[in-house]
Design a protein around this motif. Structure first.
Motif, PDB file in Angstrom:
ATOM      1  N   ASN A   1      -2.107  14.773  -8.228  1.00  0.00           N
ATOM      2  CA  ASN A   1      -3.224  13.936  -7.778  1.00  0.00           C
ATOM      3  C   ASN A   1      -4.138  14.614  -6.768  1.00  0.00           C
ATOM      4  OD1 ASN A   1      -3.053  11.594  -9.242  1.00  0.00           O
ATOM      5  ND2 ASN A   1      -1.669  10.567  -7.801  1.00  0.00           N
TER       6      ASN A   1
ATOM      7  N   LEU B   1      -2.908   5.893  -7.003  1.00  0.00           N
ATOM      8  CA  LEU B   1      -4.031   5.799  -6.077  1.00  0.00           C
ATOM      9  C   LEU B   1      -5.082   4.802  -6.554  1.00  0.00           C
ATOM     10  CD1 LEU B   1      -4.512   9.543  -5.028  1.00  0.00           C
ATOM     11  CD2 LEU B   1      -3.126   7.779  -3.946  1.00  0.00           C
TER      12      LEU B   1
ATOM     13  N   ILE C   1       0.847  -1.200   0.000  1.00  0.00           N
ATOM     14  CA  ILE C   1       0.000   0.000   0.000  1.00  0.00           C
ATOM     15  C   ILE C   1       0.880   1.246   0.000  1.00  0.00           C
ATOM     16  CG2 ILE C   1      -1.711   1.311   1.321  1.00  0.00           C
ATOM     17  CD1 ILE C   1      -2.638  -1.484   2.459  1.00  0.00           C
ATOM     18  N   LEU C   2       1.908   1.241   0.844  1.00  0.00           N
ATOM     19  CA  LEU C   2       2.793   2.406   0.897  1.00  0.00           C
ATOM     20  C   LEU C   2       3.534   2.610  -0.421  1.00  0.00           C
ATOM     21  CD1 LEU C   2       4.464   2.600   4.393  1.00  0.00           C
ATOM     22  CD2 LEU C   2       2.814   4.136   3.344  1.00  0.00           C
TER      23      LEU C   2
ATOM     24  N   PHE D   1       7.919  11.889  -5.684  1.00  0.00           N
ATOM     25  CA  PHE D   1       6.660  11.686  -4.968  1.00  0.00           C
ATOM     26  C   PHE D   1       5.853  12.975  -4.882  1.00  0.00           C
ATOM     27  CE2 PHE D   1       4.497  12.261  -0.875  1.00  0.00           C
ATOM     28  CZ  PHE D   1       3.447  11.378  -1.072  1.00  0.00           C
TER      29      PHE D   1
ATOM     30  N   ARG E   1       4.196  14.043  -8.179  1.00  0.00           N
ATOM     31  CA  ARG E   1       3.030  13.214  -8.517  1.00  0.00           C
ATOM     32  C   ARG E   1       1.886  13.515  -7.554  1.00  0.00           C
ATOM     33  NH1 ARG E   1       7.288   9.257  -9.336  1.00  0.00           N
ATOM     34  NH2 ARG E   1       7.099   8.710  -7.139  1.00  0.00           N
TER      35      ARG E   1
ATOM     36  N   PHE F   1       1.276   4.201  -2.745  1.00  0.00           N
ATOM     37  CA  PHE F   1       1.084   5.601  -2.337  1.00  0.00           C
ATOM     38  C   PHE F   1       2.287   6.446  -2.757  1.00  0.00           C
ATOM     39  CE2 PHE F   1       1.164   9.143   0.762  1.00  0.00           C
ATOM     40  CZ  PHE F   1      -0.060   9.698   0.443  1.00  0.00           C
ATOM     41  N   LEU F   2       3.485   5.899  -2.572  1.00  0.00           N
ATOM     42  CA  LEU F   2       4.700   6.652  -2.925  1.00  0.00           C
ATOM     43  C   LEU F   2       4.786   6.933  -4.426  1.00  0.00           C
ATOM     44  CD1 LEU F   2       7.564   5.300  -0.651  1.00  0.00           C
ATOM     45  CD2 LEU F   2       6.627   7.609  -0.750  1.00  0.00           C
ATOM     46  N   VAL F   3       4.323   5.988  -5.248  1.00  0.00           N
ATOM     47  CA  VAL F   3       4.311   6.279  -6.680  1.00  0.00           C
ATOM     48  C   VAL F   3       2.992   6.929  -7.083  1.00  0.00           C
ATOM     49  CG1 VAL F   3       6.037   4.534  -7.274  1.00  0.00           C
ATOM     50  CG2 VAL F   3       3.628   3.934  -7.297  1.00  0.00           C
ATOM     51  N   GLN F   4       2.121   7.151  -6.087  1.00  0.00           N
ATOM     52  CA  GLN F   4       0.843   7.839  -6.289  1.00  0.00           C
ATOM     53  C   GLN F   4      -0.056   7.155  -7.307  1.00  0.00           C
ATOM     54  OE1 GLN F   4      -0.730  11.030  -4.887  1.00  0.00           O
ATOM     55  NE2 GLN F   4       0.341   9.807  -3.362  1.00  0.00           N
TER      56      GLN F   4
END
Lengths: 310, 310
Positions: free
Chosen positions: B251, A166, A157-158, B244, B247, A161-164
């Motif tokens: 978003n 979503l 999940i992180l 990060f 991006r 999130f770090l590469v966005q």
């Protein structure tokens, strides 16, 4: 147990872990009475311990457990793994289907990676997902269970999130619903179980598993670094990760929906985000022919031969 | 510079950093020609370096720069800080307004924390936000600039993600629009500048700043641990954090909107999420009387006296 500030004897530790898995199954409605559950058994500690625990919960919940192992044809590593999964299948008395990639494609993951010029882990991911899903469909299984643990899930999940990415995040839920007769439901009964506890459970109960990592795995990825640092943080702030994952599941519907609609591969009929699925594409590139239809036929045959209550 | 794999001399390093701040300002439309920008000067490296760089960009962009420092009444630490901010104000030739908390409330942060039984950092946050906003409103400033750097912002975003306060995440944008005549716009011109580079910039240009951390600060928070581990990850994967944050900004509209609507405090008219703002509540508890109206009057007076072009 660090995260709960508990000191337990073997018996109570076992109960604690098994109860946790049971609660995860109930909380997220992962397995229902009468279900046919296909467990993907890699031979590593997570899937082996999960097989062991699910076999204990079989009676109480009332479901059927099938095991499958994909022999990916990675030399000695794969040979050793096959031995271990055979043993666990006997020990817990659950039918095991081994799918041998070299029998299906005539080549293993190393050659497939070379011929397609893609990283082994990426090719392996496509192949595993494909064969596992095809087998579950053939078995008419209600779900595929995998051994992903709490630490894995928080790391994934992180990373998204770090590469966005979503839109990828909702796909990391404990239960991902399948579709009709071509896409199996996926469940993760170890979603709320710490990796450390799984290791301890295997030790305390003398459960054999493959300790070596896959020789093709790249250990210098951001994923493995993230996991390491998360481990340090969890140690410093016990309960951090379990608290996170529970809040995360409650928030699932707040994330943007995945944009890619799933359709059927025009060649083999299995799930695909495009016109042709990745398995057919990869095998086309490596062998000059999309192997989806053949792999499905092969699996159909093996299921007919090996599952008596099919 | 690790993140860009560049080796630069002093002159080119300065140019690189100043250009980066300039690009951040343009990319996120932080400062426009003719703006009145109020910079919150804590005395730490970030806000001091930001004052220095903004003073250099003043001519090119064409805006007015005001400095403010809040003397929070934390003993020697505050005295030393006041000296340093006076020096920087002279050096860069920008008007400085010092708001002295002990003059406004008769007590400082340590006593305020004790009397309200709240952690000092939490009380301090409320007081700083209140006074800074009230001053900006009085000055009719177009924005409040703060020295939050790239590492700070990524840490804050990850922290909100870990506690799954998804509604708080959009508030961590580089520009947060104000409202009418009571809520100032907030901008973060160092949003894309590494903390390491800010330190280096201060060193290379002999810029004095307060090196000590606030003596009341709690260093064992999850925030400080997160920042440390992020630093290690960035070192291993150079460019991770800047990638990060870029991006992330793209978003921003995908995150759930904050639920709390901002209204006016019924006592002082300043922004509040409830009927009464936190500043009025805290001072009511500590001093028996909500001090919002008095603080506003005090600030109005000080602005009238100290700003000649007001």
């Amino acid at each position: 147990m660090h995260h709960s500030r508990l000191w337990l004897c073997r018996e109570h530790f076992n109960k604690f872990i098994e109860n946790r898995v049971m609660r995860t199954i109930k909380r997220y409605n992962l397995i229902r009475r009468g279900d046919r559950v296909l467990l993907g058994l890699s031979g590593g500690k997570d899937s082996v311990v999960l097989a062991y625990i699910l076999s204990k919960l079989r009676e109480t919940i009332g479901f059927k457990l099938y095991l499958t192992h994909l022999n990916l044809g990675i030399g000695e590593y794969s040979k050793k793994t096959v031995e271990i999964v055979r043993k666990i299948s006997e020990k817990i008395n659950a039918p095991l289907i081994i799918l041998d990639l070299r029998e299906i494609l005539s080549i293993g993951i190393p050659e497939l990676a070379l011929k397609t010029r893609r990283p082994p882990c990426s090719v392996c991911g496509v192949v595993k997902r494909y064969l596992l899903n095809a087998l579950a469909v053939e078995l008419k299984a209600d779900s595929i269970a995998t051994g992903h643990n709490l630490d894995d899930m928080v790391t994934f999940i992180l990373r998204e999130f770090l590469v966005q990415n979503l839109e990828q995040i909702p796909k990391l839920a404990p239960r991902i619903e399948g579709a009709e007769d071509y896409l199996a439901t996926k469940i993760k009964p170890l979603y709320e179980t710490y990796e450390e506890d799984i290791k301890k459970y295997a030790e305390l109960n003398n459960i054999d598993y493959v300790e070596e990592k896959c020789p093709l795995a790249d250990e210098k990825t951001i994923t493995s670094s993230l996991k390491k640092h998360l481990g340090i943080l969890e140690n410093k702030f016990p309960g951090l990760t379990i608290g996170f994952i529970r809040r995360f599941v409650k928030n699932l519907e707040k994330y943007p929906k995945p944009r890619d609609t799933i359709r059927r591969c025009s060649i083999c009929g299995m799930p695909s985000s495009g016109e042709v699925c990745s398995f057919c594409k990869i095998t086309q590139k490596a062998l000059g022919k999309p192997m989806g239809p053949y792999a499905r036929e092969y699996i159909r045959e093996i299921v007919r031969k090996s599952i008596t209550d099919y």
